[in-house]
Design a protein around this motif. Sequence first.
Motif, mmCIF file in Angstrom:
data_model
loop_
_atom_site.group_PDB
_atom_site.id
_atom_site.type_symbol
_atom_site.label_atom_id
_atom_site.label_comp_id
_atom_site.label_asym_id
_atom_site.label_seq_id
_atom_site.Cartn_x
_atom_site.Cartn_y
_atom_site.Cartn_z
ATOM 1 N N UNK A 185 114.977 23.514 -15.399
ATOM 2 C CA UNK A 185 115.356 23.524 -16.812
ATOM 3 C C UNK A 185 116.484 24.537 -16.995
ATOM 4 N N UNK A 186 117.739 24.129 -16.796
ATOM 5 C CA UNK A 186 118.861 25.076 -16.858
ATOM 6 C C UNK A 186 119.132 25.645 -18.248
ATOM 7 N N UNK A 187 118.342 25.244 -19.242
ATOM 8 C CA UNK A 187 118.510 25.839 -20.568
ATOM 9 C C UNK A 187 117.860 27.216 -20.655
ATOM 10 N N UNK A 188 117.039 27.564 -19.654
ATOM 11 C CA UNK A 188 116.383 28.871 -19.653
ATOM 12 C C UNK A 188 116.710 29.595 -18.349
ATOM 13 N N UNK A 189 116.667 30.913 -18.414
ATOM 14 C CA UNK A 189 116.979 31.680 -17.213
ATOM 15 C C UNK A 189 115.810 31.635 -16.229
ATOM 16 N N UNK A 190 116.144 31.809 -14.957
ATOM 17 C CA UNK A 190 115.107 31.873 -13.945
ATOM 18 C C UNK A 190 114.330 33.161 -14.153
ATOM 19 N N UNK A 191 112.985 33.067 -14.214
ATOM 20 C CA UNK A 191 112.170 34.228 -14.530
ATOM 21 C C UNK A 191 110.971 34.311 -13.609
ATOM 22 N N UNK A 192 110.658 35.534 -13.173
ATOM 23 C CA UNK A 192 109.525 35.716 -12.261
ATOM 24 C C UNK A 192 108.199 35.507 -12.954
ATOM 25 N N UNK A 193 108.169 35.605 -14.280
ATOM 26 C CA UNK A 193 106.922 35.437 -15.019
ATOM 27 C C UNK A 193 106.760 34.034 -15.596
ATOM 28 N N UNK A 194 107.618 33.108 -15.188
ATOM 29 C CA UNK A 194 107.545 31.741 -15.691
ATOM 30 C C UNK A 194 106.213 31.090 -15.307
ATOM 31 N N UNK A 195 105.619 30.373 -16.245
ATOM 32 C CA UNK A 195 104.352 29.693 -15.967
ATOM 33 C C UNK A 195 104.537 28.502 -15.029
ATOM 34 N N UNK A 196 105.714 27.887 -15.086
ATOM 35 C CA UNK A 196 106.021 26.750 -14.217
ATOM 36 C C UNK A 196 107.080 27.206 -13.220
ATOM 37 N N UNK A 197 106.687 27.335 -11.955
ATOM 38 C CA UNK A 197 107.612 27.885 -10.966
ATOM 39 C C UNK A 197 108.327 26.813 -10.152
ATOM 40 N N UNK A 198 108.300 25.567 -10.614
ATOM 41 C CA UNK A 198 108.958 24.487 -9.873
ATOM 42 C C UNK A 198 110.455 24.725 -9.748
ATOM 43 N N UNK A 199 111.035 25.370 -10.745
ATOM 44 C CA UNK A 199 112.473 25.629 -10.721
ATOM 45 C C UNK A 199 112.830 27.062 -10.421
ATOM 46 N N UNK A 200 111.859 27.843 -9.951
ATOM 47 C CA UNK A 200 112.083 29.263 -9.652
ATOM 48 C C UNK A 200 112.084 29.459 -8.141
ATOM 49 N N UNK A 201 113.161 30.031 -7.623
ATOM 50 C CA UNK A 201 113.251 30.333 -6.197
ATOM 51 C C UNK A 201 112.865 31.790 -5.997
ATOM 52 N N UNK A 202 111.768 32.026 -5.310
ATOM 53 C CA UNK A 202 111.307 33.384 -5.058
ATOM 54 C C UNK A 202 111.915 33.916 -3.765
ATOM 55 N N UNK A 203 112.096 35.220 -3.721
ATOM 56 C CA UNK A 203 112.726 35.860 -2.570
ATOM 57 C C UNK A 203 111.981 35.534 -1.277
ATOM 58 N N UNK A 204 110.659 35.420 -1.355
ATOM 59 C CA UNK A 204 109.862 35.197 -0.155
ATOM 60 C C UNK A 204 109.527 33.725 0.096
ATOM 61 N N UNK A 205 110.127 32.818 -0.663
ATOM 62 C CA UNK A 205 109.912 31.394 -0.398
ATOM 63 C C UNK A 205 110.417 31.043 1.003
ATOM 64 N N UNK A 206 109.714 30.151 1.673
ATOM 65 C CA UNK A 206 110.147 29.695 2.999
ATOM 66 C C UNK A 206 111.408 28.852 2.849
ATOM 67 N N UNK A 207 112.233 28.746 3.912
ATOM 68 C CA UNK A 207 113.433 27.901 3.839
ATOM 69 C C UNK A 207 113.132 26.467 3.419
ATOM 70 N N UNK A 208 112.056 25.892 3.924
ATOM 71 C CA UNK A 208 111.718 24.519 3.552
ATOM 72 C C UNK A 208 111.413 24.400 2.067
ATOM 73 N N UNK A 209 110.702 25.384 1.525
ATOM 74 C CA UNK A 209 110.368 25.348 0.101
ATOM 75 C C UNK A 209 111.621 25.532 -0.747
ATOM 76 N N UNK A 210 112.525 26.410 -0.317
ATOM 77 C CA UNK A 210 113.788 26.593 -1.038
ATOM 78 C C UNK A 210 114.549 25.279 -1.095
ATOM 79 N N UNK A 211 114.630 24.568 0.025
ATOM 80 C CA UNK A 211 115.354 23.291 0.061
ATOM 81 C C UNK A 211 114.702 22.270 -0.877
ATOM 82 N N UNK A 212 113.377 22.222 -0.876
ATOM 83 C CA UNK A 212 112.696 21.257 -1.746
ATOM 84 C C UNK A 212 112.990 21.545 -3.213
#
Length: 321
Positions: A185-212
């Motif tokens: 949802x590019x209308x909102x900023x990426x946030x670590x406290x977001x309830x829906x993390x489908x569009x949030x890339x975390x620092x510790x995400x695996x490479x495969x998860x980042x690609x997905x």
Amino acid sequence: MTRLSGATPSGRAQLGNYLGAIRRWAAEGTADDLYFVSDLHAMTTAYNPQRLRALTREMLAVLIGAGIRPASVFVQSDIMRDLTALTWVLECTSTFGEVARMIQFKEKSAGAKTVRLGLLTYPVLMAADILLQGADEVPVGEDQSQHVELARALARRFNTTFGDVFVVPDLVVPQVAARVRDLADPSRKMAKSSRDDAGVVFVLDSPDLVRRKFRRAVTDTANRVEYRPDEQPGVANLLEILGACTGRSPAEAAAGITTYSALKDQAADAVIEELSGIRKRTLDLLDDPAELDRIRATGAAHAAERGSHRLEAALRVAGLG
């Protein structure tokens, strides 16, 4: 000159935190600068104690993994006795009107059935964070600028009323490297406290998860890779991320990319490359709890020693002890 910055463990560190602040702290920080995990700030709304403890350790490891000097990093609650003592003195220097008019308090308390007192008073705790360490500059985003102005006002008032104890800090609003938006949802900023993390890339995400996550990123039906933030916010977000990770402007990053799938793949590859080092170092630290505890204890001792004489002076001139 000392600069002070903090990261609240309200969620896991994500790409926006890293590109917007943590990477800059590691690259530009000096031996005099201080960075802390503000776990006390994460208690102003409902939270899970076990999760807070785990997120605090993870955030500490991320800061060290990013390349910030271990001696410059500490956890806020590790010097809680000093901070709470100074916070009380500053609360007795502040007024209800000053904290009640804070925009963040109004926004977070609006419509809530119950509001924790800490949500109202935490800007005074933030002032104690700043003033205890004698920070000359406090780099913060626009959403925190009002809190730094309160710290400046309290420092001046205390110094005028009781004696010259505190440095009056300067507010610095750094230039943000990228406006990282939520991939879903590019209308909102990426946030670590977001309830829906489908569009949030975390620092510790695996490479495969980042690609997905990047492959599922929202774009549009225009089918053109150009940097047009107003017309194509999803594409612009991907270009800003790609540019930030490769040292180019978003418009430059678009050169040679003709399809959305190629854009998503290139952005994902760039993010994976950017985060690979910090991810490995952070995971290594988390796998070595004794070393992380040692770093944490050293940082706490340094922060306590740095602020002790200032706290003693403040208590003394305020008539305590």
